[in-house]
Scaffold this motif. Structure first.
Motif, PDB file in Angstrom:
ATOM      1  N   ILE A   5      -7.207   5.255  -3.857  1.00 14.86           N
ATOM      2  CA  ILE A   5      -6.501   5.242  -2.183  1.00 14.86           C
ATOM      3  C   ILE A   5      -7.469   4.488  -1.719  1.00 14.86           C
ATOM      4  O   ILE A   5      -6.672   3.165  -0.896  1.00 14.86           O
ATOM      5  CB  ILE A   5      -6.392   6.651  -2.108  1.00 14.86           C
ATOM      6  CG1 ILE A   5      -5.699   7.362  -2.273  1.00 14.86           C
ATOM      7  CG2 ILE A   5      -6.346   6.129  -0.552  1.00 14.86           C
ATOM      8  CD1 ILE A   5      -5.159   9.170  -1.124  1.00 14.86           C
ATOM      9  N   ALA A   6      -8.515   4.171  -2.230  1.00 12.34           N
ATOM     10  CA  ALA A   6      -9.533   3.041  -1.131  1.00 12.34           C
ATOM     11  C   ALA A   6      -9.322   1.820  -1.379  1.00 12.34           C
ATOM     12  O   ALA A   6      -9.565   1.099  -1.063  1.00 12.34           O
ATOM     13  CB  ALA A   6     -11.046   3.417  -1.411  1.00 12.34           C
ATOM     14  N   PHE A   7      -8.888   1.868  -2.542  1.00 14.69           N
ATOM     15  CA  PHE A   7      -8.768   0.043  -3.144  1.00 14.69           C
ATOM     16  C   PHE A   7      -7.061  -0.294  -2.666  1.00 14.69           C
ATOM     17  O   PHE A   7      -7.225  -1.628  -2.544  1.00 14.69           O
ATOM     18  CB  PHE A   7      -9.014   0.169  -5.086  1.00 14.69           C
ATOM     19  CG  PHE A   7     -10.240  -0.501  -5.116  1.00 14.69           C
ATOM     20  CD1 PHE A   7     -10.768  -1.383  -5.221  1.00 14.69           C
ATOM     21  CD2 PHE A   7     -10.860   0.612  -6.294  1.00 14.69           C
ATOM     22  CE1 PHE A   7     -11.797  -1.975  -6.403  1.00 14.69           C
ATOM     23  CE2 PHE A   7     -12.437   0.290  -6.152  1.00 14.69           C
ATOM     24  CZ  PHE A   7     -12.612  -0.932  -6.247  1.00 14.69           C
ATOM     25  N   MET A  27      -7.768  10.086  -7.030  1.00 14.66           N
ATOM     26  CA  MET A  27      -7.089   9.611  -5.789  1.00 14.66           C
ATOM     27  C   MET A  27      -8.078   8.711  -4.987  1.00 14.66           C
ATOM     28  O   MET A  27      -7.247   7.708  -4.515  1.00 14.66           O
ATOM     29  CB  MET A  27      -6.636  11.037  -5.521  1.00 14.66           C
ATOM     30  CG  MET A  27      -5.286  10.501  -4.319  1.00 14.66           C
ATOM     31  SD  MET A  27      -5.458  12.645  -3.791  1.00 14.66           S
ATOM     32  CE  MET A  27      -6.086  12.685  -2.918  1.00 14.66           C
ATOM     33  N   TRP A  28      -8.857   9.565  -4.801  1.00 12.72           N
ATOM     34  CA  TRP A  28      -9.333   9.099  -3.548  1.00 12.72           C
ATOM     35  C   TRP A  28     -10.017   7.500  -3.757  1.00 12.72           C
ATOM     36  O   TRP A  28      -9.965   6.417  -2.732  1.00 12.72           O
ATOM     37  CB  TRP A  28     -10.577   9.302  -3.474  1.00 12.72           C
ATOM     38  CG  TRP A  28     -11.423   9.104  -2.685  1.00 12.72           C
ATOM     39  CD1 TRP A  28     -12.078   8.307  -0.932  1.00 12.72           C
ATOM     40  CD2 TRP A  28     -13.649   8.884  -2.385  1.00 12.72           C
ATOM     41  NE1 TRP A  28     -12.888   7.638  -0.503  1.00 12.72           N
ATOM     42  CE2 TRP A  28     -13.543   7.879  -1.604  1.00 12.72           C
ATOM     43  CE3 TRP A  28     -14.274   8.585  -3.589  1.00 12.72           C
ATOM     44  CZ2 TRP A  28     -14.809   8.161  -1.028  1.00 12.72           C
ATOM     45  CZ3 TRP A  28     -15.171   8.297  -3.761  1.00 12.72           C
ATOM     46  CH2 TRP A  28     -16.063   7.650  -2.270  1.00 12.72           C
ATOM     47  N   GLU A  59      -5.800   0.728  -0.111  1.00 10.28           N
ATOM     48  CA  GLU A  59      -5.822   0.449   1.237  1.00 10.28           C
ATOM     49  C   GLU A  59      -5.971  -0.664   1.764  1.00 10.28           C
ATOM     50  O   GLU A  59      -6.075  -0.916   2.688  1.00 10.28           O
ATOM     51  CB  GLU A  59      -6.403   1.626   2.181  1.00 10.28           C
ATOM     52  CG  GLU A  59      -7.645   1.871   2.256  1.00 10.28           C
ATOM     53  CD  GLU A  59      -7.630   3.684   2.839  1.00 10.28           C
ATOM     54  OE1 GLU A  59      -6.945   3.834   3.156  1.00 10.28           O
ATOM     55  OE2 GLU A  59      -9.021   3.890   2.205  1.00 10.28           O
ATOM     56  N   VAL A  69      -0.670   9.679  -5.552  1.00 14.35           N
ATOM     57  CA  VAL A  69      -0.714  10.662  -5.159  1.00 14.35           C
ATOM     58  C   VAL A  69       0.246  10.898  -6.110  1.00 14.35           C
ATOM     59  O   VAL A  69       0.034  12.581  -5.790  1.00 14.35           O
ATOM     60  CB  VAL A  69      -0.500  10.336  -3.027  1.00 14.35           C
ATOM     61  CG1 VAL A  69      -0.240  12.268  -3.143  1.00 14.35           C
ATOM     62  CG2 VAL A  69      -1.700  10.021  -2.539  1.00 14.35           C
ATOM     63  N   THR A  72      -1.583  12.045  -8.634  1.00 11.62           N
ATOM     64  CA  THR A  72      -2.796  13.533  -8.872  1.00 11.62           C
ATOM     65  C   THR A  72      -2.370  14.433  -8.345  1.00 11.62           C
ATOM     66  O   THR A  72      -2.258  16.165  -9.551  1.00 11.62           O
ATOM     67  CB  THR A  72      -3.281  12.502  -7.224  1.00 11.62           C
ATOM     68  OG1 THR A  72      -4.104  11.826  -8.104  1.00 11.62           O
ATOM     69  CG2 THR A  72      -4.655  13.762  -7.169  1.00 11.62           C
ATOM     70  N   PRO A  93       0.490  -1.094  -0.488  1.00 10.60           N
ATOM     71  CA  PRO A  93      -0.030  -0.066   0.055  1.00 10.60           C
ATOM     72  C   PRO A  93       0.640   1.085   0.377  1.00 10.60           C
ATOM     73  O   PRO A  93       0.306   2.537  -0.500  1.00 10.60           O
ATOM     74  CB  PRO A  93      -0.374  -0.023   1.036  1.00 10.60           C
ATOM     75  CG  PRO A  93      -1.133  -1.784   1.648  1.00 10.60           C
ATOM     76  CD  PRO A  93       0.501  -2.342   1.149  1.00 10.60           C
ATOM     77  N   ALA A  94       1.994   1.266   0.663  1.00 15.62           N
ATOM     78  CA  ALA A  94       2.687   2.598   0.648  1.00 15.62           C
ATOM     79  C   ALA A  94       3.626   2.858  -0.968  1.00 15.62           C
ATOM     80  O   ALA A  94       3.373   3.712  -0.931  1.00 15.62           O
ATOM     81  CB  ALA A  94       3.854   2.073   1.736  1.00 15.62           C
ATOM     82  N   VAL A  98      -0.013   3.582  -2.593  1.00 15.46           N
ATOM     83  CA  VAL A  98      -0.580   5.064  -1.932  1.00 15.46           C
ATOM     84  C   VAL A  98       0.384   6.414  -3.068  1.00 15.46           C
ATOM     85  O   VAL A  98      -0.026   7.669  -3.111  1.00 15.46           O
ATOM     86  CB  VAL A  98      -0.760   5.194  -0.801  1.00 15.46           C
ATOM     87  CG1 VAL A  98      -1.624   6.080  -0.629  1.00 15.46           C
ATOM     88  CG2 VAL A  98      -2.060   4.304  -0.678  1.00 15.46           C
TER      89      VAL A  98
END
Lengths: 77, 158
Positions: free
Chosen positions: A59-61, A55-56, A63, A34, A37, A26-27, A30
């Protein structure tokens, strides 16, 4: 005790390595989301609203995998 | 002219979409909360019920924090430091969220009063459901391309 046994000896819970892996993925994900974006907003600031939504969702997928990966602590002994 | 530009609303167009996603996420969370609590109670008694409740709440709250942090960061839209503040708030909220999540997992793992398997399953269900809600809301959203742009005013006569 021969050298191979000494080298292969591990103390503690091997599951700890799993938490590390659950953090790396995830690091990176994301970070890419980001960063891209920021690139997009820098090119076209008027699209900031649309890019924020994309972006949101990215990030949701990303995280979601992290949450499930870390929560496996509950079921793996 | 400069005053008019400064007073213009610079709030990004993403706010309504994020608000709708949070609202629908809350509705679906209620449904999953009931289902997982009932299933947990049937299969594992009171510890299962508590596991289902806490697992669903953890999933929905932690997934919702991203949208909430973007909404919070957008309040600084008119600030000169908006870009820095935005990514600081969103990413700072993200890392805080994961620290709290890991601490919660470690603390709840050995708790006697809940069933960890039910908790894990309801957490996965909550995460997947919140992803479904997010995708549906985004797919149905209408985001104008140009609404953040301030069109030039017609020159006045005087």
């Amino acid at each position: 005790m021969d050298a191979t046994t000494v080298l292969a000896e591990i103390n503690g819970n091997i599951a700890t390595v799993g938490y590390g892996l659950a953090a790396i993925g995830p690091a990176i994900g994301v970070g890419i989301v980001v960063g891209k974006t920021i690139e997009g907003v820098a090119r076209q600031p008027e699209l900031a609203g649309r890019l924020q939504v994309l972006m949101w969702i990215g990030i949701a997928f990303t995280e979601a995998l992290a949450f499930i990966g870390i929560a496996t602590y509950f079921i793996f002994v | 002219m400069n005053d008019a530009r400064a007073e213009a609303d610079r709030t990004p167009t993403s706010n309504p979409v994020l608000r709708r996603a949070l609202a629908w996420g809350a509705v679906l969370a209620g449904v999953i909360l009931v289902v997982s609590a009932v299933l947990g109670f049937v299969f594992a008694g009171v510890p299962g019920l508590l596991g289902g409740l806490i697992g669903t709440l953890m999933a929905v709250v932690f997934m919702g924090i991203t949208a909430a942090s973007i909404l919070a960061a957008n309040r600084f839209a008119s600030s000169d430091l908006f870009v820095g503040a935005f990514f600081g708030i969103v990413l700072g909220g993200w890392i805080l969220k994961f620290i709290v999540f890991i601490v919660l997992v470690v603390v709840l793992r050995d708790a006697e009063w809940l069933n960890p398997t039910v908790l894990f399953l309801s957490l996965v269900a909550g995460v997947l459901a919140s992803l479904v809600v997010d995708v549906l809301v985004v797919a149905k959203s209408r985001l104008p391309y140009v609404s953040d742009v301030e069109l030039p005013k017609a020159p006045s006569e005087d």
